[in-house]
Each structure stands twice: as structure tokens, then as C-alpha cells.
Write an enzyme that holds these catalytic residues in place. Structure first.
Site, PDB file in Angstrom:
ATOM      1  CG  HIS A 119      36.923-160.036 172.879  1.00  0.00           C
ATOM      2  ND1 HIS A 119      37.293-161.264 173.377  1.00  0.00           N
ATOM      3  CD2 HIS A 119      37.682-159.128 173.534  1.00  0.00           C
ATOM      4  CE1 HIS A 119      38.230-161.107 174.286  1.00  0.00           C
ATOM      5  NE2 HIS A 119      38.496-159.824 174.406  1.00  0.00           N
ATOM      6  CD  GLU A 160      30.915-149.805 175.478  1.00  0.00           C
ATOM      7  OE1 GLU A 160      31.872-150.211 176.167  1.00  0.00           O
ATOM      8  OE2 GLU A 160      30.227-150.551 174.751  1.00  0.00           O
TER       9      GLU A 160
HETATM   10  C1  DLZ Z   1      33.401-157.723 176.275  1.00  0.00           C
HETATM   11  C2  DLZ Z   1      34.814-157.267 176.500  1.00  0.00           C
HETATM   12  C3  DLZ Z   1      35.860-158.195 176.537  1.00  0.00           C
HETATM   13  C4  DLZ Z   1      35.633-159.654 176.361  1.00  0.00           C
HETATM   14  N1  DLZ Z   1      37.124-157.810 176.757  1.00  0.00           N
HETATM   15  C5  DLZ Z   1      37.391-156.494 176.933  1.00  0.00           C
HETATM   16  C6  DLZ Z   1      38.723-156.057 177.148  1.00  0.00           C
HETATM   17  O1  DLZ Z   1      39.683-156.825 177.224  1.00  0.00           O
HETATM   18  N2  DLZ Z   1      38.904-154.721 177.308  1.00  0.00           N
HETATM   19  C7  DLZ Z   1      37.892-153.813 177.249  1.00  0.00           C
HETATM   20  O2  DLZ Z   1      38.162-152.601 177.374  1.00  0.00           O
HETATM   21  N3  DLZ Z   1      36.637-154.221 177.054  1.00  0.00           N
HETATM   22  C8  DLZ Z   1      36.356-155.516 176.898  1.00  0.00           C
HETATM   23  N4  DLZ Z   1      35.074-155.925 176.700  1.00  0.00           N
HETATM   24  C9  DLZ Z   1      33.966-154.936 176.792  1.00  0.00           C
HETATM   25  C10 DLZ Z   1      33.716-154.154 175.504  1.00  0.00           C
HETATM   26  O3  DLZ Z   1      34.695-153.143 175.323  1.00  0.00           O
HETATM   27  C11 DLZ Z   1      32.321-153.465 175.571  1.00  0.00           C
HETATM   28  O4  DLZ Z   1      32.235-152.710 176.744  1.00  0.00           O
HETATM   29  C12 DLZ Z   1      31.168-154.466 175.543  1.00  0.00           C
HETATM   30  O5  DLZ Z   1      31.289-155.308 174.433  1.00  0.00           O
HETATM   31  C13 DLZ Z   1      29.804-153.718 175.473  1.00  0.00           C
HETATM   32  O6  DLZ Z   1      29.701-152.944 174.275  1.00  0.00           O
END
Ligand code: DLZ
Length: 164
Positions: free
Chosen positions: A97, A67
Site C-alpha cells: 500500500h 484522498e
Molecule cells: C489504508 C491505509 C494504510 C494501510 N496506511 C496509510 C498510511 O500509512 N497513511 C495514510 O495516510 N493512509 C493510509 N491508509 C489509508 C489510505 O490513504 C486511504 O485513505 C484508504 O485506502 C481509502 O482510500
């Protein structure tokens, strides 16, 4: 030269521009918030050390690093800051991801910089492990938040000089 053996944040603070008339946004991702709060501490200290005024620094949070681009653009549109510093931490997991988030954020922030002619600084750690992230968020490899803030300061100053 490989960056694995030295502190990337060892910059000369005296050479950073005077930020007393600059306006900054900082977007902080809440994922891995132990890390992103350390990045924020490094970034804000660097801006304040360069004479930025507290009231000229606007912080918002976003849920995750994915985001960051939309949060950064929203902040920019609302407050017309001179630069937006984007802070996040993505740690390599077992699924893809990591690649999707890293690609999306780096491209998203570059696109925003070009579209708005404003620095949207990429201050997101992309590490294999939490320990590597800690080493780069106030540990032995410095603080990426400091570097991101220094980049913002230099880019705003560069644009100011070009306008003269
Ligand atoms: C879903 C997710 C995962 C698995 N890992 C991280 C991460 O290591 N660091 C991070 O900043 N965000 C992660 N997210 C969340 C995604 O950035 C995002 O907020 C979700 O996919 C919702 O759009």
C-alpha cells in the site's frame, strides 16, 4: 549531500515573502493524525509568521493520504486559493500500500499543479517507521509542514512576480 544529519526546516524566515494578500488551502490527512497535526501546526505557524491572515487560510481534512489530491482539487475549485498545502504521513508497512499511496499522491499533486497552474505542495512524509516520522514532524529533523508552507509561499510569490 545526504539530508540525514541536518534539520531541513532551518530556513531563514525573514526571507519568506509577505503573505498578507495571499490565500491558502491546507488539506490534512487523518491517518497518523498525531503526525499530521504537527505538520499542520508547523505549516500554519509559518504562514502566519509571514503575515498571512487567518481568514485567508482554509483547512479541510481527508480520511487518508490517498484522498489528498481530490481533497486539494475540491478545495481549490471551491475557494480559488493561490496554493494548496497537502499534509499526510504514510508509513512503510508489510504490504505494498505504501508504494501505491506514495505514487498516486505524488503524481496526483503534480498533475493538479500543471493542470491548474497553481502550487499543490507535497507535504507528505513517507517514512519506514513512526520514529522517523516524528523526527520530521517537529523533531530533530525539523518539520515538513514548515517546509511545505515555505514552498507554497515561495511559489505563490514567484507566480506573482511573473505576472508583473
Ligand atoms: C489504508 C491505509 C494504510 C494501510 N496506511 C496509510 C498510511 O500509512 N497513511 C495514510 O495516510 N493512509 C493510509 N491508509 C489509508 C489510505 O490513504 C486511504 O485513505 C484508504 O485506502 C481509502 O482510500
Amino acid at each position: 549531500m545526504s539530508s540525514s544529519h541536518h534539520n531541513l526546516s532551518a530556513l531563514n524566515k525573514d526571507q519568506l515573502p509577505d503573505a498578507s494578500a495571499m490565500l491558502f488551502g491546507i488539506v490534512v490527512s487523518e491517518w497518523n493524525n498525531e503526525i499530521t497535526e504537527s505538520l499542520y501546526d508547523g505549516a500554519i505557524k509559518t504562514l502566519l509568521d509571514s503575515k498571512a491572515k487567518e481568514e485567508n487560510i482554509i483547512r479541510i481534512n481527508v480520511p487518508g493520504s490517498f484522498e489528498l489530491p481530490l481533497g486539494a482539487q475540491s478545495l481549490f475549485i471551491q475557494h480559488k486559493v493561490d496554493a494548496v498545502i497537502c499534509l499526510g504521513c504514510v508509513i512503510q508497512g508489510e504490504t505494498r500500500h505504501f508504494e501505491f499511496i506514495c505514487d498516486a499522491v505524488s503524481k496526483g499533486l503534480m498533475d493538479l499543479s500543471i493542470k491548474h497552474n497553481v502550487p499543490f505542495v507535497f507535504g507528505m512524509l513517507t517514512t519506514n517507521t513512526m520514529d522517523q516520522a516524528k523526527e520530521r514532524a517537529g523533531g530533530k529533523h525539523g518539520n515538513k509542514g514548515v517546509e511545505a508552507a515555505a514552498t507554497a509561499l515561495k511559489m505563490v510569490e514567484m507566480q506573482k512576480q511573473l505576472r508583473k
